[in-house]
Design a protein around this motif. Sequence first.
Motif, PDB file in Angstrom:
ATOM      1  N   ARG A 134      -8.881 -12.663  40.291  1.00  0.00           N
ATOM      2  CA  ARG A 134     -10.046 -13.399  39.786  1.00  0.00           C
ATOM      3  C   ARG A 134      -9.625 -14.763  39.235  1.00  0.00           C
ATOM      4  N   ASP A 135      -8.519 -14.776  38.482  1.00  0.00           N
ATOM      5  CA  ASP A 135      -8.038 -16.042  37.924  1.00  0.00           C
ATOM      6  C   ASP A 135      -7.575 -16.994  39.028  1.00  0.00           C
ATOM      7  N   GLN A 136      -6.937 -16.443  40.078  1.00  0.00           N
ATOM      8  CA  GLN A 136      -6.526 -17.291  41.200  1.00  0.00           C
ATOM      9  C   GLN A 136      -7.746 -17.917  41.878  1.00  0.00           C
ATOM     10  N   ALA A 137      -8.805 -17.125  42.029  1.00  0.00           N
ATOM     11  CA  ALA A 137     -10.016 -17.655  42.662  1.00  0.00           C
ATOM     12  C   ALA A 137     -10.610 -18.775  41.814  1.00  0.00           C
ATOM     13  N   ARG A 138     -10.613 -18.609  40.501  1.00  0.00           N
ATOM     14  CA  ARG A 138     -11.136 -19.659  39.626  1.00  0.00           C
ATOM     15  C   ARG A 138     -10.268 -20.907  39.711  1.00  0.00           C
ATOM     16  N   ALA A 139      -8.943 -20.722  39.738  1.00  0.00           N
ATOM     17  CA  ALA A 139      -8.039 -21.874  39.818  1.00  0.00           C
ATOM     18  C   ALA A 139      -8.195 -22.606  41.141  1.00  0.00           C
ATOM     19  N   ALA A 167     -10.952 -22.833  42.827  1.00  0.00           N
ATOM     20  CA  ALA A 167     -12.208 -23.568  42.772  1.00  0.00           C
ATOM     21  C   ALA A 167     -12.134 -24.775  41.843  1.00  0.00           C
ATOM     22  N   ASP A 168     -11.296 -24.658  40.779  1.00  0.00           N
ATOM     23  CA  ASP A 168     -11.170 -25.740  39.802  1.00  0.00           C
ATOM     24  C   ASP A 168      -9.686 -25.963  39.511  1.00  0.00           C
ATOM     25  N   LEU A 222      -7.755 -25.640  36.119  1.00  0.00           N
ATOM     26  CA  LEU A 222      -7.458 -24.367  35.464  1.00  0.00           C
ATOM     27  C   LEU A 222      -6.049 -23.875  35.763  1.00  0.00           C
ATOM     28  N   ARG A 223      -5.333 -24.548  36.640  1.00  0.00           N
ATOM     29  CA  ARG A 223      -3.993 -24.097  37.001  1.00  0.00           C
ATOM     30  C   ARG A 223      -3.024 -24.434  35.877  1.00  0.00           C
ATOM     31  N   HIS A 257     -12.729 -11.863  46.459  1.00  0.00           N
ATOM     32  CA  HIS A 257     -12.615 -13.032  45.580  1.00  0.00           C
ATOM     33  C   HIS A 257     -12.577 -14.345  46.355  1.00  0.00           C
TER      34      HIS A 257
END
Length: 321
Positions: free
Chosen positions: A126-131, A133-134, A137-138, A294
Amino acid sequence: MDLWVAIAGFGVGVVVGLTGMGGGALMTPLLVLVFGVPPLSAVSSDLVAGAIMKPFGGAVHMRRGTVDKRLVLWLCVGSIPAAFAGVFVAKAVDGEGMSHVIQSLLGAALLVAAAGLVVKAWFGLRDQARAAADPSLREVVEGALARVRVRIIPTVLVGAVGGLVVGVTSVGSGSLIVIALMALYPALRPQQLVGTDLVQAVPLVGAAALAHLLFGDFQLALTVALVVGAVPGVLLGAAVSSRAPGGLIRAALTVVLTASGLKLLGASTVAVGVTTAVLVALIPAVWVLARRHHGLPLRTSPVPAARTPTEPALADQVPAT
């Protein structure tokens, strides 16, 4: 020397080198249930073989820099005296009854830890998918090793409890302490987790092995067979572990934790084998489905190599129109 014991030692050595756990939790039940070795002899010989085997795997991780030496130091402060004392505790109290209780609790803890790894992997995706997309966030570069702040008192207590359990049952030098390290230091990468656990297990198992050499039921022929198979196995497993992607190591940890937990809770060898085979078959398919859920690619794109100052970028080579 029993060739089949050596082959079993090789298989367990690969698991220990790859995951940092499974030595006592897999080898001791194998010796007792498959090869008919008396329990005390199995514990004593397995510990002595582990004291010889684990330094080889630990050395591979030391060379690759995947060991947190500060954690090793404070774990050993608690584990070495407790491991030596565990042998005397087992002889002073009803060793069989105490061993059964500890193994049951450890088995339940291993299954909880395996479930925790699955949940952690899901949130990691989930965190990889958010990173993806944005990019803002990495925060962590894939492959970078974490430097954690050592919590001294909890770490020493973990070492003491792990050492006591190892001295009584030969189980826990990897499995129990891996669980505790995951809980105390969630920022540790899988390679660091395995490497740190393997290195701290060397003096821990050595102390317990020394006590069993003096007061246990050590069998030289049995130990030689284990060592002949386990040393090349742990070297192979450690070499793969120190270079393998974190996802592969987490999958292996999940399988080993589940199999060890079921065995410690009294599951039959057939049930453990079937469960392990099912997990090995299902994990890749579940991983693919989770990544698709994801919106992540099945393969992560490699990080492009840095350009040298004399190498112009492709955009610089195209004339402006």
